[in-house]
Design a protein around this motif. Structure first.
Motif: not given
Length: 147
Positions: A88-102
């Motif tokens: 959790v909250w560790g290093p990552r190659l890529i992180d993609i989050d949906i912030i808002a949808y409509e």
């Protein structure tokens, strides 16, 4: 078509290249069109701070996918790019989050919209503010509402 806003981050490998590749893969999906993207910001790690700085950005997309389907696509892109979820909250190659949808407000075991912590994280809000100030304001206002 629906509007959605995504937050992307990376801090190992070649973060800027990985962000660009993630945006390319998202835009290559037949049901997603990338409409805008922020500049890439470099920020200190959040949560677990003994790791490299992050490269962060936001994109706005148009999609015919529903929120859960969009989540499946971005999680698939993370996996295809080598994302491993082992810390959790560790290093990552890529992180993609949906912030808002409509302007959807959703609470489910898999997806919460708007993103429940976006309003607390400048590395999410600053890029979002750059490409969609009205969405950033809505995320902040929605997060401030009593549960």
């Amino acid at each position: 078509m629906a509007s959605a806003w995504l937050s992307l981050g990376a801090n190992i490998g070649s973060p800027s290249e990985q962000l660009a590749e993630a945006v390319r893969r998202i835009g290559a999906h037949p049901e997603i069109s990338v409409e805008a993207q922020s500049t890439v910001l470099t920020t200190k790690a959040w949560g677990k701070t003994d790791q490299p700085d992050f490269a962060n950005m936001a994109i706005a997309v148009q999609t015919s996918l529903g929120p859960q389907e969009l989540l499946d696509v971005v999680l698939g892109i993370e996996l295809a790019m080598g994302r491993v979820r082992d810390e959790v909250w560790g290093p990552r190659l890529i992180d993609i989050d949906i912030i808002a949808y409509e302007r959807v407000e959703l609470r489910s075991p898999r997806l919460n919209l708007p993103h429940p912590y976006a309003h607390e994280r400048a590395f999410v809000l600053d890029p979002l503010q750059e490409i969609s100030p009205e969405t950033a304001a809505w995320v902040i206002a929605t997060a401030a509402k009593p549960a």
